[in-house]
Write a protein that holds these residues in place. Structure first.
Motif, PDB file in Angstrom:
ATOM      1  N   ALA A  18      37.303  76.943  31.131  1.00  0.00           N
ATOM      2  CA  ALA A  18      38.532  77.616  30.711  1.00  0.00           C
ATOM      3  C   ALA A  18      38.110  78.723  29.764  1.00  0.00           C
ATOM      4  O   ALA A  18      37.678  78.461  28.657  1.00  0.00           O
ATOM      5  N   LEU A  23      35.586  72.711  29.771  1.00  0.00           N
ATOM      6  CA  LEU A  23      36.867  72.094  29.463  1.00  0.00           C
ATOM      7  C   LEU A  23      36.690  70.687  28.905  1.00  0.00           C
ATOM      8  O   LEU A  23      37.335  70.308  27.936  1.00  0.00           O
ATOM      9  N   ASP A  26      35.809  70.631  25.162  1.00  0.00           N
ATOM     10  CA  ASP A  26      36.957  70.894  24.286  1.00  0.00           C
ATOM     11  C   ASP A  26      37.919  69.705  24.270  1.00  0.00           C
ATOM     12  O   ASP A  26      38.483  69.359  23.233  1.00  0.00           O
ATOM     13  N   VAL A  27      38.109  69.082  25.429  1.00  0.00           N
ATOM     14  CA  VAL A  27      38.948  67.885  25.493  1.00  0.00           C
ATOM     15  C   VAL A  27      38.374  66.789  24.610  1.00  0.00           C
ATOM     16  O   VAL A  27      39.092  66.142  23.830  1.00  0.00           O
ATOM     17  N   ALA A 265      39.858  65.347  31.189  1.00  0.00           N
ATOM     18  CA  ALA A 265      39.810  66.771  31.530  1.00  0.00           C
ATOM     19  C   ALA A 265      40.354  67.050  32.917  1.00  0.00           C
ATOM     20  O   ALA A 265      40.607  68.208  33.267  1.00  0.00           O
ATOM     21  N   ALA A 270      44.940  67.574  29.651  1.00  0.00           N
ATOM     22  CA  ALA A 270      43.663  68.253  29.398  1.00  0.00           C
ATOM     23  C   ALA A 270      43.826  69.498  28.545  1.00  0.00           C
ATOM     24  O   ALA A 270      43.106  69.683  27.554  1.00  0.00           O
ATOM     25  N   HIS A 271      44.765  70.358  28.887  1.00  0.00           N
ATOM     26  CA  HIS A 271      44.855  71.636  28.184  1.00  0.00           C
ATOM     27  C   HIS A 271      45.385  71.472  26.766  1.00  0.00           C
ATOM     28  O   HIS A 271      44.998  72.217  25.863  1.00  0.00           O
ATOM     29  N   THR A 272      46.227  70.486  26.550  1.00  0.00           N
ATOM     30  CA  THR A 272      46.684  70.217  25.180  1.00  0.00           C
ATOM     31  C   THR A 272      45.538  69.718  24.316  1.00  0.00           C
ATOM     32  O   THR A 272      45.344  70.187  23.179  1.00  0.00           O
ATOM     33  N   ALA A 274      42.342  70.160  24.892  1.00  0.00           N
ATOM     34  CA  ALA A 274      41.361  71.239  24.751  1.00  0.00           C
ATOM     35  C   ALA A 274      41.832  72.258  23.709  1.00  0.00           C
ATOM     36  O   ALA A 274      41.018  72.787  22.939  1.00  0.00           O
ATOM     37  N   TRP A 275      43.121  72.530  23.684  1.00  0.00           N
ATOM     38  CA  TRP A 275      43.679  73.451  22.685  1.00  0.00           C
ATOM     39  C   TRP A 275      43.419  72.919  21.280  1.00  0.00           C
ATOM     40  O   TRP A 275      43.012  73.651  20.381  1.00  0.00           O
TER      41      TRP A 275
END
Length: 371
Positions: A18, A23, A26-27, A265, A270-272, A274-275
């Protein structure tokens, strides 16, 4: 602290990217920082807010968070080493910010938190009591900010050891970790600084091993989870020293944690996660003062069955509020221009070092300015 991505094979399915970042890394960082906040919410706030009649709920939460101890910080350091794995082999001129940046942030927040906790005295934690302790903490961290101190020391040490054969280095560091409990100090954070280098070294000096754990074939066997559960249940019963228990359980717990984060991931969260994983620094340095302020509010935990449910939910809800408040405060501080609280200031890009040719490339000027 936001960390640069590690070099990795672009075709590895488990390392979905990402914006150029892995990813799953970060997760995993997002999971780790949430577990750190949850741990402090349990051992600091819940223990003080729970009525004596509901002590069993607090004890259950304490067991859960201590059972996660062999994964929480060891995995965090493996990830930190992994993203620094290419930098440890660069010339010092290009890599020294990896030492200067976390140590600078450590000093800044050591002073700020020291001032805050000299007034706020309710939260149970290691406090810097006077100038003598402040000087000692600059050399060997004992406060809750020890992670930043360790990042600086670990990178410098890994950089010095990067030219040696990896297996002997890891074996020697594991021996040091196993003996960390013999140090002449009762301060667990100082012991942790010595203990956790092994995990950073695994990520920094053996990144391919970590990537294999997270590779396309990575799936979390049920027996690995059962083995970890057995370790954290049985080992304390046989009287094994805490440091030895940590080291043995981490051998299973870190690969287990990586496998679970690879699975996460691939999921909806996943994106939350990772953020959050890209914003670990403000959460790390701000959550403890926020947890301290929460102790000044009326306890939301009642009695009876309703109180038991409230006590069970309290650490999760408090952690969510602390994380959200830390990120909001971070955004306000950045908007007010307080960037120096969250990153090592850089030299102006236009500044030239003596002897730099006027026709030098932009890339060379950037390296010189950031070194």
């Amino acid at each position: 602290m936001p960390l640069p991505p590690a070099d990795a094979p672009a075709d590895a399915p488990a390392e979905r990217r990402a914006g150029g970042r892995m990813l799953w890394v970060d997760v995993a960082k997002g999971v780790c920082i949430l577990l750190v906040v949850l741990h402090h919410a349990v051992v600091k706030d819940l223990a003080m807010q729970t009525p004596a009649a509901l002590a069993a709920v607090a004890d259950a939460w304490h067991w859960v968070t201590m059972a996660l101890k062999p994964v929480r910080m060891p995995l965090f350091f493996v990830l930190s080493g992994l993203v620094a794995s290419s930098a440890v082999r660069r010339p010092w001129a290009q890599a020294r910010r990896r030492v200067l940046s976390p140590y600078y942030l450590y000093v800044v927040w050591l002073v700020l938190q020291g001032a805050f906790f000299s007034v706020e005295r309710m939260l149970p934690m290691n406090r810097t009591q006077d100038l003598g302790e402040l000087a000692a903490d600059l050399v060997w961290a004992s406060t809750g900010l020890w992670f930043l101190y360790a990042l600086a020391v670990y990178f410098a040490l890994a950089r010095l050891l990067s030219g040696l054969p990896v297996l002997p280095v890891l074996a020697a560091s594991a021996v040091v970790s196993a003996c960390a409990g013999l140090l002449p100090t009762d301060d667990w954070n100082r012991v942790s600084v010595v203990f956790h280098f092994t995990f950073f070294a695994v990520g920094a000096l053996a990144p391919d091993l970590v990537r294999r754990w997270a590779g396309p074939a990575s799936r979390v066997p049920r027996r690995l989870g059962l083995a970890y559960l057995a370790l954290v249940v049985v080992l304390p019963l046989v009287g094994m020293p805490r440091i030895s228990l940590m080291l043995v359980a981490s051998v299973v717990g870190v690969p287990l944690g990586i496998g679970l984060c690879v699975r996460l991931a691939e999921g909806r969260s996943a994106h939350t996660l990772a953020w959050l994983g890209r914003r670990t620094l403000p959460i790390y340095v701000l959550h403890a003062p926020l947890l301290a302020l929460a102790l000044h509010l009326p306890s939301p935990i009642g009695t009876g069955w309703l109180g038991a449910a409230e006590a069970a939910a309290y650490p999760v809800l408090l952690s969510a509020v602390a994380v959200a408040a830390a990120l909001a405060l971070h955004a306000v501080l950045r908007r007010l221009g307080a960037d120096a609280l969250f990153e090592l200031p850089r030299r102006p890009r236009s500044a030239r070092l003596p002897g730099t040719a006027a026709g030098g490339s932009a890339a060379q000027a950037t390296v010189a300015a950031s070194s």
